[in-house]
Design an enzyme around this catalytic site. Structure first.
Site, mmCIF file in Angstrom:
data_model
loop_
_atom_site.group_PDB
_atom_site.id
_atom_site.type_symbol
_atom_site.label_atom_id
_atom_site.label_comp_id
_atom_site.label_asym_id
_atom_site.label_seq_id
_atom_site.Cartn_x
_atom_site.Cartn_y
_atom_site.Cartn_z
ATOM 1 N N ASP A 130 1.457 -0.681 0.110
ATOM 2 C CA ASP A 130 -0.131 0.000 -0.217
ATOM 3 C C ASP A 130 1.034 0.980 0.665
ATOM 4 O O ASP A 130 2.135 0.834 -0.260
ATOM 5 C CB ASP A 130 -0.891 0.020 1.449
ATOM 6 C CG ASP A 130 -2.019 0.561 0.701
ATOM 7 O OD1 ASP A 130 -2.406 1.608 0.585
ATOM 8 O OD2 ASP A 130 -3.481 0.039 0.985
ATOM 9 N N HIS A 157 -2.816 2.992 -4.367
ATOM 10 C CA HIS A 157 -1.992 2.362 -3.249
ATOM 11 C C HIS A 157 -0.701 1.886 -3.348
ATOM 12 O O HIS A 157 -0.611 1.277 -3.257
ATOM 13 C CB HIS A 157 -3.157 1.642 -2.835
ATOM 14 C CG HIS A 157 -4.623 1.655 -2.282
ATOM 15 N ND1 HIS A 157 -4.812 2.579 -0.696
ATOM 16 C CD2 HIS A 157 -5.775 1.995 -2.955
ATOM 17 C CE1 HIS A 157 -5.974 2.550 -0.621
ATOM 18 N NE2 HIS A 157 -5.963 2.551 -2.224
ATOM 19 N N GLU A 165 -9.929 1.910 -4.875
ATOM 20 C CA GLU A 165 -9.418 3.737 -4.917
ATOM 21 C C GLU A 165 -8.615 4.666 -6.204
ATOM 22 O O GLU A 165 -7.291 5.021 -5.656
ATOM 23 C CB GLU A 165 -9.449 3.771 -3.614
ATOM 24 C CG GLU A 165 -9.765 3.649 -2.743
ATOM 25 C CD GLU A 165 -9.922 3.607 -1.084
ATOM 26 O OE1 GLU A 165 -11.128 3.939 0.163
ATOM 27 O OE2 GLU A 165 -9.358 3.238 -0.904
HETATM 28 C C1 ACM Z 1 -10.763 -0.297 0.456
HETATM 29 O O1 ACM Z 1 -11.533 -0.528 1.517
HETATM 30 N N1 ACM Z 1 -10.446 0.482 -0.613
HETATM 31 C C2 ACM Z 1 -10.880 -1.866 -0.606
#
Ligand code: ACM
Length: 548
Positions: free
Chosen positions: A184, A255, A322
């Site tokens: 991440d 991420h 995201e």
């Molecule tokens: C997530 O909670 N962004 C998968």
């Protein structure tokens, strides 16, 4: 008193009396039972101090029992209950566990351990302890084949010992998919031999935000850690011995700030100075995403080549959630790529990016799974979806013919607070009590039977931005994981008809099992003083349960 969690789906009958295990009790294993035999002897051997000596394998399936614990596999049970199903018979003469396959036998062994009482969850016997199995007939098999737990070891690293412990905790709850969130913005946790800076640079940060991102507090010490490839091999093998599949997640194209901090050429170098990036020390959604270049694709193919060697399971998770598009909107390189590929916009560029790895993984006999954002802009049929933003993604995916794992944040994000009020440590998200989780229904309403076939199962997700150590992970995860396990395994009625009072009654025993295992769960009366985090800012979200 017998309080098995998750409740056996085929019911369990209990007579008066018991079969007592003693120094002469043999553990007799037939064909296909060696793994469960090994586990039982190691685990119950330690808890009870009994030798559980081996017997004659030929006796394992025999009806007459001479004081043994017998383990066998029976094709009839396979046909009736599937590979993960089992039957257990405890008479005064002994115990007989029959699996539909090695996995079923192992799940049966978990039930057997629970029947012995909470002290069977210790690692050494207490003085004077006795080991009685109540007279029992159990028939059991899981509702879902994907019963998952996600652990985010990127935001806060969990050392290998902690991961192995969580695999044991999963096994005790008959959960069988470990979603290992390895990368991440805030850290990269897996050794990749050809890219040493992923562990030299990307595996640690100089400090960490303490609390939600708006909190003014910092933990001013370096945080980091990673698993060597041998650690990963050990984890995967330890999981396999427990019939748990490990699904690695390497998150792209968002991420990814930690990876870019280590290898600046992966970022959008025509938009920002990526050489100035560091592993992120705060929380949220970073705008520093991967560049959609051949350099990036080749780099991650190299990563995935090593990942495939380490993780034999079919599914590989590529994240896909995201991914902010600001840098792509400003990047000439990204715009050129969009034009060259004849794409409409940045969302389609993301779809192309994911599609590349879908084809790449499929060509190697694997299946891509990603968060529900990967549906946007189209997705190859073979790919599967983790539905996290509510039920909607799961419904759309199942209708489009994709397999789905249901993990809506409104129900099974276990980092969210489990009670209202000031006492919950670093309260974030919705209030989701033990009862809310117990009444979670994984199959979205409104699907046809054929569409519902695409629901592989369900998964609870434990994100760790505000969980700085394993005690905090325990607090958020338990007791709710026990309720989740029953949702995933047992054939419960519709949410409103579920007998939560009975579950709570069984939980009084289960808390004693968790105590014996050393799990720092949230007590029903609220956090213990040292479980609170007074003054550390969270981000509670108010609101009713959606989609019910
Ligand atoms: C997530 O909670 N962004 C998968």
């Amino acid at each position: 008193m017998v309080d098995v969690i998750p409740a056996p789906s085929g019911g369990a009958a209990y007579g008066d009396g018991s079969f007592e295990l003693g120094p002469d009790t043999r553990l007799v294993a037939g064909e296909g039972a060696a793994g469960t035999e090994r586990w039982l002897r190691a685990t119950l051997g330690a808890a009870t101090g009994l030798p559980l000596a081996p017997g004659n394998a030929g006796d394992a399936g025999a009806a007459d029992n001479a004081g043994d614990v017998r383990l066998s596999i029976d094709p009839q049970v396979t046909r009736e209950l599937g590979e993960e199903g089992y039957r257990m018979d405890v008479t005064r003469a002994g115990a007989h566990l029959v699996g539909g396959g090695p996995a079923g036998l192992f799940w049966g062994a978990q039930t057997l351990r629970q029947l012995l009482g909470p002290d069977a969850f210790r690692r050494a016997p207490l003085p004077g302890a006795r080991w009685r199995l109540p007279l029992t007939r159990v028939q059991d098999s899981p509702r879902f084949r994907w019963r998952g737990l996600l652990l985010d070891v990127a935001r806060h690293f969990m050392p290998k010992e902690g991961v192995l412990r969580y695999l044991d905790l999963m096994a005790a709850h008959k959960l069988n998919v470990f979603h290992f969130h390895l990368t991440d913005d805030q850290g990269w946790r897996i050794e990749i031999k050809r890219y040493p800076k992923l562990t030299e640079t990307a595996s640690w940060r100089t400090r960490s935000k303490f609390g939600h991102r708006a909190s003014p507090l910092w933990d001013e010490k370096p945080h980091g850690g990673y698993y060597t490839q041998d650690d990963i091999r050990e984890i995967v093998a330890y999981a396999a011995e427990r019939h748990i599949t490990v699904v690695p997640e390497i998150d792209v194209p968002g991420h990814s700030q930690a990876a870019i901090a280590a290898y600046p050429e992966l970022g959008n170098t025509d938009v920002i100075d990526t050489t100035a990036l560091t592993v992120w020390d705060s929380w949220g959604i970073s705008s520093n995403v991967l560049a959609p270049t051949d350099t990036t694709l080749r780099f991650y193919e190299g990563v995935f080549e090593e990942v495939l060697e380490l993780f034999p399971g079919r599914f590989v998770h590529v994240g896909g959630d995201e991914c902010r598009k600001e840098q792509w909107s400003e990047s000439v390189t990204a715009k050129t790529r969009i034009t060259e590929l004849g794409l409409g916009d940045e969302d389609e560029l993301q779809s192309w990016f994911i599609g590349h790895f879908d084809a790449w993984l499929t060509a190697r006999g694997r299946r891509l799974i990603g968060w529900d954002e990967i549906l946007e802009g189209g997705l190859a049929r073979n790919a599967a979806v983790s539905s996290w933003r509510g039920y909607g993604g799961g419904v759309a995916a199942a209708r489009a013919g994709h397999d789905v794992v249901m993990c809506p944040e409104q129900y099974v994000y276990l980092d969210h607070r489990q009670a209202p009020g000031e006492d919950e440590p670093v309260p974030i998200g919705f209030v989701r009590t033990l009862e809310d989780v117990y009444r979670f229904e994984p199959v979205p309403p409104g699907l046809t039977a054929a569409e519902a076939e695409h629901i592989l199962g369900t998964q609870a997700n434990v994100w760790t931005e505000v969980l700085e150590d394993s005690a905090r992970v325990d607090y958020q995860t338990f007791p709710r994981l026990a309720a989740f396990a029953e949702v995933a395994w047992s054939r419960l009625p519709a949410p409103a008809d579920r007998d939560f009072a009975d579950f709570e009654r069984r939980m009084t025993t289960h808390y004693r099992r968790l105590d014996a295992l050393g799990v720092a769960y949230r007590p029903p009366t609220g956090p213990r003083p040292w479980q609170r985090r007074p003054g550390v800012l969270g981000r509670p979200i108010e609101g009713p349960l959606p989609n019910r």
